[in-house]
Design a protein around this motif. Structure first.
Motif, PDB file in Angstrom:
ATOM      1  N   LYS A 255     -11.102  19.135  16.986  1.00 37.90           N
ATOM      2  CA  LYS A 255      -9.733  19.238  16.484  1.00 37.90           C
ATOM      3  C   LYS A 255      -9.064  20.538  16.930  1.00 37.90           C
ATOM      4  O   LYS A 255      -7.865  20.551  17.254  1.00 37.90           O
ATOM      5  CB  LYS A 255      -9.721  19.136  14.961  1.00 37.90           C
ATOM      6  N   VAL A 256      -9.811  21.638  16.965  1.00 35.88           N
ATOM      7  CA  VAL A 256      -9.244  22.909  17.416  1.00 35.88           C
ATOM      8  C   VAL A 256      -8.875  22.830  18.893  1.00 35.88           C
ATOM      9  O   VAL A 256      -7.782  23.233  19.309  1.00 35.88           O
ATOM     10  CB  VAL A 256     -10.221  24.074  17.163  1.00 35.88           C
ATOM     11  N   ILE A 257      -9.784  22.298  19.703  1.00 38.28           N
ATOM     12  CA  ILE A 257      -9.518  22.185  21.139  1.00 38.28           C
ATOM     13  C   ILE A 257      -8.325  21.264  21.387  1.00 38.28           C
ATOM     14  O   ILE A 257      -7.428  21.579  22.181  1.00 38.28           O
ATOM     15  CB  ILE A 257     -10.772  21.678  21.879  1.00 38.28           C
ATOM     16  N   ASN A 258      -8.295  20.130  20.707  1.00 36.81           N
ATOM     17  CA  ASN A 258      -7.190  19.198  20.903  1.00 36.81           C
ATOM     18  C   ASN A 258      -5.875  19.745  20.358  1.00 36.81           C
ATOM     19  O   ASN A 258      -4.804  19.440  20.893  1.00 36.81           O
ATOM     20  CB  ASN A 258      -7.517  17.845  20.276  1.00 36.81           C
ATOM     21  N   ALA A 259      -5.940  20.555  19.306  1.00 37.93           N
ATOM     22  CA  ALA A 259      -4.726  21.189  18.789  1.00 37.93           C
ATOM     23  C   ALA A 259      -4.149  22.144  19.831  1.00 37.93           C
ATOM     24  O   ALA A 259      -2.924  22.190  20.037  1.00 37.93           O
ATOM     25  CB  ALA A 259      -5.018  21.931  17.486  1.00 37.93           C
ATOM     26  N   CYS A 260      -5.016  22.906  20.491  1.00 36.91           N
ATOM     27  CA  CYS A 260      -4.568  23.799  21.570  1.00 36.91           C
ATOM     28  C   CYS A 260      -3.996  22.991  22.733  1.00 36.91           C
ATOM     29  O   CYS A 260      -2.948  23.330  23.301  1.00 36.91           O
ATOM     30  CB  CYS A 260      -5.726  24.656  22.066  1.00 36.91           C
ATOM     31  N   ARG A 261      -4.679  21.913  23.068  1.00 41.84           N
ATOM     32  CA  ARG A 261      -4.279  21.072  24.208  1.00 41.84           C
ATOM     33  C   ARG A 261      -2.911  20.435  23.989  1.00 41.84           C
ATOM     34  O   ARG A 261      -2.087  20.403  24.904  1.00 41.84           O
ATOM     35  CB  ARG A 261      -5.341  19.998  24.424  1.00 41.84           C
TER      36      ARG A 261
ATOM     37  N   VAL B 172       2.014  19.885  32.422  1.00 40.87           N
ATOM     38  CA  VAL B 172       1.420  19.811  33.754  1.00 40.87           C
ATOM     39  C   VAL B 172       0.003  20.398  33.749  1.00 40.87           C
ATOM     40  O   VAL B 172      -0.926  19.828  34.337  1.00 40.87           O
ATOM     41  CB  VAL B 172       2.304  20.542  34.789  1.00 40.87           C
ATOM     42  N   PHE B 173      -0.146  21.540  33.090  1.00 42.40           N
ATOM     43  CA  PHE B 173      -1.462  22.186  33.022  1.00 42.40           C
ATOM     44  C   PHE B 173      -2.526  21.237  32.475  1.00 42.40           C
ATOM     45  O   PHE B 173      -3.666  21.232  32.934  1.00 42.40           O
ATOM     46  CB  PHE B 173      -1.408  23.430  32.121  1.00 42.40           C
TER      47      PHE B 173
ATOM     48  N   GLU C 132      -5.490  13.370  28.539  1.00 45.39           N
ATOM     49  CA  GLU C 132      -4.942  12.567  27.443  1.00 45.39           C
ATOM     50  C   GLU C 132      -6.028  11.811  26.680  1.00 45.39           C
ATOM     51  O   GLU C 132      -5.854  11.469  25.510  1.00 45.39           O
ATOM     52  CB  GLU C 132      -3.903  11.580  27.984  1.00 45.39           C
ATOM     53  N   HIS C 133      -7.152  11.556  27.332  1.00 50.56           N
ATOM     54  CA  HIS C 133      -8.242  10.806  26.694  1.00 50.56           C
ATOM     55  C   HIS C 133      -9.141  11.682  25.838  1.00 50.56           C
ATOM     56  O   HIS C 133     -10.099  11.194  25.237  1.00 50.56           O
ATOM     57  CB  HIS C 133      -9.091  10.117  27.760  1.00 50.56           C
ATOM     58  N   TRP C 134      -8.838  12.976  25.744  1.00 44.38           N
ATOM     59  CA  TRP C 134      -9.721  13.885  25.005  1.00 44.38           C
ATOM     60  C   TRP C 134      -9.751  13.602  23.508  1.00 44.38           C
ATOM     61  O   TRP C 134     -10.740  13.944  22.853  1.00 44.38           O
ATOM     62  CB  TRP C 134      -9.300  15.332  25.252  1.00 44.38           C
TER      63      TRP C 134
END
Length: 255
Positions: A90-96, A216-217, A222-224
């Motif tokens: 959740k932390v990684i995806n929140a950053c993403r 772009v980065f 999107e599948h994460w």
């Protein structure tokens, strides 16, 4: 401040939002703190005044020690394991998915999930003390959840080195060479001056352009949302192994 740690969020007049986390055990991240950190990043991303975000931890020589061993040893079944490791997802995806550029300030060692948190940001400043280590495989788990973020930032070869050489730290300069850190400074004061100058510079740019650039980065990730939960399930199962439980019990006796 409590034994469970804290997450704080502030915004200055220039539109720089600062998210700061702390835990008394070397800035480790227990489940509750992971949930709070993820929700705060999401909140900052939707805050009208925030133009750029700085992610930092408190203390001097440890940015983040990763998972809490106390919580790892308390996991009793796969469901609890999935829930805990989903916190890092959740932390990684929140950053993403955050529409704002996130700058990380890495003042000291980053271990396991801490490397993943740094890798999930868009731009990293660090000190010479910010060595990195992915210790998960030595614990019997493996860096499954943080792996995609780390590999995306430093490449498969460097990620493989970190993942397999799990008991050794790599220097901050090594991390800079591989692309995790943009700059490495001798002192915290020098790093903080650079963080402030860069964040103010970004805050002066067109926010729509920054948002589009961030998209772009992160194109191709999107599948994460699904991938990282699947990876959390792998770690959540492995943490129940006799190998991992024996290792953690042995480690805790030494400290």
């Amino acid at each position: 401040m409590t034994e469970t740690g804290k997450v704080e969020f502030t915004v200055n007049e220039a539109g720089v939002g600062t998210i700061s986390f702390f835990h008394p055990s070397h800035n480790s991240l227990p489940g509750a703190l992971l949930q709070q950190l993820a929700s705060t990043i999401t909140q900052a991303g939707t805050h009208d005044q925030v133009k750029v975000i700085v992610l930092r931890s408190e203390g001097e020589r440890t940015f983040c020690a990763g998972a809490s061993f106390d919580e790892l040893i308390a996991i009793q079944d796969k469901e609890q394991g999935l829930e805990f490791f989903s916190g890092f997802a959740k932390v990684i995806n929140a950053c993403r998915t955050c529409p704002k550029i996130i700058i990380s300030r890495v003042q000291g060692k980053a271990i396991g999930g801490g490397v993943g948190v740094a890798a999930a940001t868009d731009y990293c400043f660090a000190t010479q003390f910010a060595s990195v280590k992915l210790s998960e495989i030595a614990v019997g788990i493996g860096p499954f959840v943080v792996g995609p973020a780390v590999e995306r930032k430093i490449g498969l070869s460097a990620f493989s080195q970190l993942a397999l050489d799990a008991t050794e730290f790599r220097s901050a300069e090594w991390a800079k060479e591989k692309g995790l850190y943009a700059e490495v400074f001798e002192t915290v004061e020098e790093m903080d001056a650079a963080v402030e100058a860069f964040s103010l510079k970004l805050a002066s740019y067109n926010p729509d352009a920054l948002k589009a650039l961030k998209e772009v980065f992160w194109q191709g990730t999107e599948h994460w949302d699904q991938l990282l939960v699947e990876r959390a399930g792998i770690s959540g199962t492995l943490v129940l192994s006799d190998f991992t439980r024996t290792f953690i019990q042995s480690f805790k006796k030494k400290v």
